[in-house]
Design an enzyme around this catalytic site. Structure first.
Site, PDB file in Angstrom:
ATOM      1  N   SER A  14       0.829  -1.198   0.000  1.00  0.00           N
ATOM      2  CA  SER A  14       0.000   0.000   0.000  1.00  0.00           C
ATOM      3  C   SER A  14       0.870   1.256   0.000  1.00  0.00           C
ATOM      4  O   SER A  14       2.067   1.209   0.298  1.00  0.00           O
ATOM      5  CB  SER A  14      -0.910   0.006   1.228  1.00  0.00           C
ATOM      6  OG  SER A  14      -0.130  -0.008   2.418  1.00  0.00           O
ATOM      7  N   ASP A 129      -5.336  -8.057  12.414  1.00  0.00           N
ATOM      8  CA  ASP A 129      -4.608  -8.021  13.682  1.00  0.00           C
ATOM      9  C   ASP A 129      -5.621  -7.943  14.814  1.00  0.00           C
ATOM     10  O   ASP A 129      -6.778  -7.550  14.615  1.00  0.00           O
ATOM     11  CB  ASP A 129      -3.671  -6.811  13.722  1.00  0.00           C
ATOM     12  CG  ASP A 129      -2.530  -6.993  14.722  1.00  0.00           C
ATOM     13  OD1 ASP A 129      -2.483  -8.038  15.384  1.00  0.00           O
ATOM     14  OD2 ASP A 129      -1.686  -6.083  14.816  1.00  0.00           O
ATOM     15  N   THR A 155       6.281 -13.497   7.161  1.00  0.00           N
ATOM     16  CA  THR A 155       6.308 -12.681   8.382  1.00  0.00           C
ATOM     17  C   THR A 155       4.904 -12.353   8.902  1.00  0.00           C
ATOM     18  O   THR A 155       4.522 -11.183   8.977  1.00  0.00           O
ATOM     19  CB  THR A 155       7.085 -11.366   8.141  1.00  0.00           C
ATOM     20  OG1 THR A 155       6.407 -10.588   7.134  1.00  0.00           O
ATOM     21  CG2 THR A 155       8.500 -11.646   7.688  1.00  0.00           C
ATOM     22  N   ASN A 157       1.812 -11.860  11.710  1.00  0.00           N
ATOM     23  CA  ASN A 157       1.642 -11.641  13.140  1.00  0.00           C
ATOM     24  C   ASN A 157       0.856 -12.830  13.704  1.00  0.00           C
ATOM     25  O   ASN A 157       0.515 -13.772  12.981  1.00  0.00           O
ATOM     26  CB  ASN A 157       0.953 -10.296  13.418  1.00  0.00           C
ATOM     27  CG  ASN A 157      -0.438 -10.187  12.786  1.00  0.00           C
ATOM     28  OD1 ASN A 157      -1.178 -11.175  12.685  1.00  0.00           O
ATOM     29  ND2 ASN A 157      -0.817  -8.982  12.359  1.00  0.00           N
ATOM     30  N   PHE A 159      -2.245 -13.231  14.798  1.00  0.00           N
ATOM     31  CA  PHE A 159      -3.576 -13.449  14.235  1.00  0.00           C
ATOM     32  C   PHE A 159      -3.489 -13.999  12.820  1.00  0.00           C
ATOM     33  O   PHE A 159      -4.256 -14.901  12.442  1.00  0.00           O
ATOM     34  CB  PHE A 159      -4.360 -12.140  14.248  1.00  0.00           C
ATOM     35  CG  PHE A 159      -5.734 -12.232  13.658  1.00  0.00           C
ATOM     36  CD1 PHE A 159      -6.667 -13.108  14.177  1.00  0.00           C
ATOM     37  CD2 PHE A 159      -6.104 -11.433  12.586  1.00  0.00           C
ATOM     38  CE1 PHE A 159      -7.954 -13.200  13.633  1.00  0.00           C
ATOM     39  CE2 PHE A 159      -7.373 -11.510  12.040  1.00  0.00           C
ATOM     40  CZ  PHE A 159      -8.297 -12.398  12.564  1.00  0.00           C
ATOM     41  N   SER A 193       6.133 -11.709  13.767  1.00  0.00           N
ATOM     42  CA  SER A 193       6.500 -10.357  14.182  1.00  0.00           C
ATOM     43  C   SER A 193       6.128 -10.073  15.628  1.00  0.00           C
ATOM     44  O   SER A 193       6.861  -9.364  16.331  1.00  0.00           O
ATOM     45  CB  SER A 193       5.843  -9.320  13.254  1.00  0.00           C
ATOM     46  OG  SER A 193       4.435  -9.487  13.235  1.00  0.00           O
ATOM     47  N   ASP A 230       4.938  -3.618   8.695  1.00  0.00           N
ATOM     48  CA  ASP A 230       5.579  -3.370   7.404  1.00  0.00           C
ATOM     49  C   ASP A 230       7.070  -3.084   7.606  1.00  0.00           C
ATOM     50  O   ASP A 230       7.910  -3.543   6.827  1.00  0.00           O
ATOM     51  CB  ASP A 230       4.918  -2.185   6.706  1.00  0.00           C
ATOM     52  CG  ASP A 230       3.409  -2.332   6.606  1.00  0.00           C
ATOM     53  OD1 ASP A 230       2.956  -3.464   6.368  1.00  0.00           O
ATOM     54  OD2 ASP A 230       2.708  -1.335   6.777  1.00  0.00           O
TER      55      ASP A 230
END
Length: 305
Positions: A14, A129, A155, A157, A159, A193, A230
């Site tokens: 983005s 997240d 990578t 997280n 969730f 992460s 990011d």
């Protein structure tokens, strides 16, 4: 690094005009660490969605329905290829809001790896997240079946890990087993992460090659930041290339990330302007953290998991 050996990354994420998420969060750190960075924007917004108002362009299925002249991503990739500008050492992907765009990325990965079989693809499977998805639900299966098997570095997280595995992860043992399941899907390196199991904030990296899992317990900063994931993905991609071993790469990533967030937090405490939105106060202080990115501290050390 000399010009011949300078690593080149194509980053598809983005974009925001103001602030730091996606490509804005990744480009500057990668450049500081010696990478040439080319970017393709999956969305273009005035600012990230944490503000009270955001406006801009979101590429949708109609824009990306066929690999013809109307397909923005294909046009950009074709232009690079026809000028022999698609010689990349790395590919980094982040937020994608369209199923068609995400499927097209799978073809981009294959094309770039055909041109350079040694290309490293780092995938940040941005889906949500804190228990909430912020992309269409259909993207989950596309990641699982079409994207993750192509990734060299993944990578997610906590969730996003659960979404990819289709189950809740509540203990460190379950987390470790879940990471091994991700390795079986394809990625050689999995970097979680953040996870807050047992009320501790922890980052974890696992490498399939040597079956090694390491972790860093991270001091909690009492704020939630947009763009930190990011930044994590970009820093880990860079240090994985620059360092000889994953432990050093991981430590450099986490120390720089934590120092940037701490600098951002300390800056926000000094802002008393009531007209500033909370989102503005906690925009990442990337430019001001230049030295912290170039020369990571050694405060947080990895240990075996």
């Amino acid at each position: 690094m000399n010009g011949v050996n300078t690593p080149r990354v194509l980053s598809i994420q983005s974009h925001v005009v103001s602030g730091y998420v996606g490509n804005k969060s990744a480009t500057f750190p990668l450049q500081l660490l010696g990478f040439e960075v080319d970017v393709i924007n999956s969305v273009q917004l005035s600012n990230h969605t944490g503000y009270k108002v955001f406006k801009g362009q979101v590429l949708n299925d109609e824009d990306l329905s066929k690999c013809r002249n109307s397909d923005a991503l294909c046009q950009l990739i074709d232009g690079l290829a026809e000028n022999n500008l698609d010689n990349y050492t790395h590919l980094l992907t982040g937020y994608v809001g369209s199923a068609s765009f995400l499927r097209r990325i799978a073809q981009v990965v294959k094309n770039l790896k055909q041109k350079n079989p040694k290309l490293v693809y780092a995938c940040d499977p941005v889906m949500g997240d804190n228990g909430k998805m912020y992309v269409p639900a259909e993207l989950k299966d596309i990641y699982k079946t079409e994207i993750v098997p192509l990734a060299d570095i993944l990578t997610p997280n906590h969730f996003e890990l659960e979404l990819l595995l289709g189950k809740k992860i509540k203990t460190m043992s379950e987390l470790k087993d879940g990471i091994q399941e991700l390795h079986k899907m394809g990625p050689k390196t999995v970097a979680i992460s953040s996870t807050d199991i047992d009320e501790k904030l922890t980052s974890i990296v696992s490498t399939a090659k040597d079956n090694k899992v390491i972790k860093i317990d991270v001091p909690v900063i009492p704020a939630v930041y947009t763009g930190s994931g990011d930044l994590f993905a970009a820093l880990f991609l860079a240090h994985s290339y620059l360092e000889d071993n994953v432990k050093t790469a991981f430590e450099n990533t986490i120390n720089s990330l934590h120092d940037v967030l701490l600098k951002t937090y300390e800056h926000s405490l000094g802002l008393e302007d009531e007209n500033l939105q909370r989102a503005r106060k906690i925009e990442l202080r990337l430019v001001q953290s230049k030295k912290l990115i170039e020369n990571p501290s050694k405060k947080l050390l990895a240990k075996d998991f």
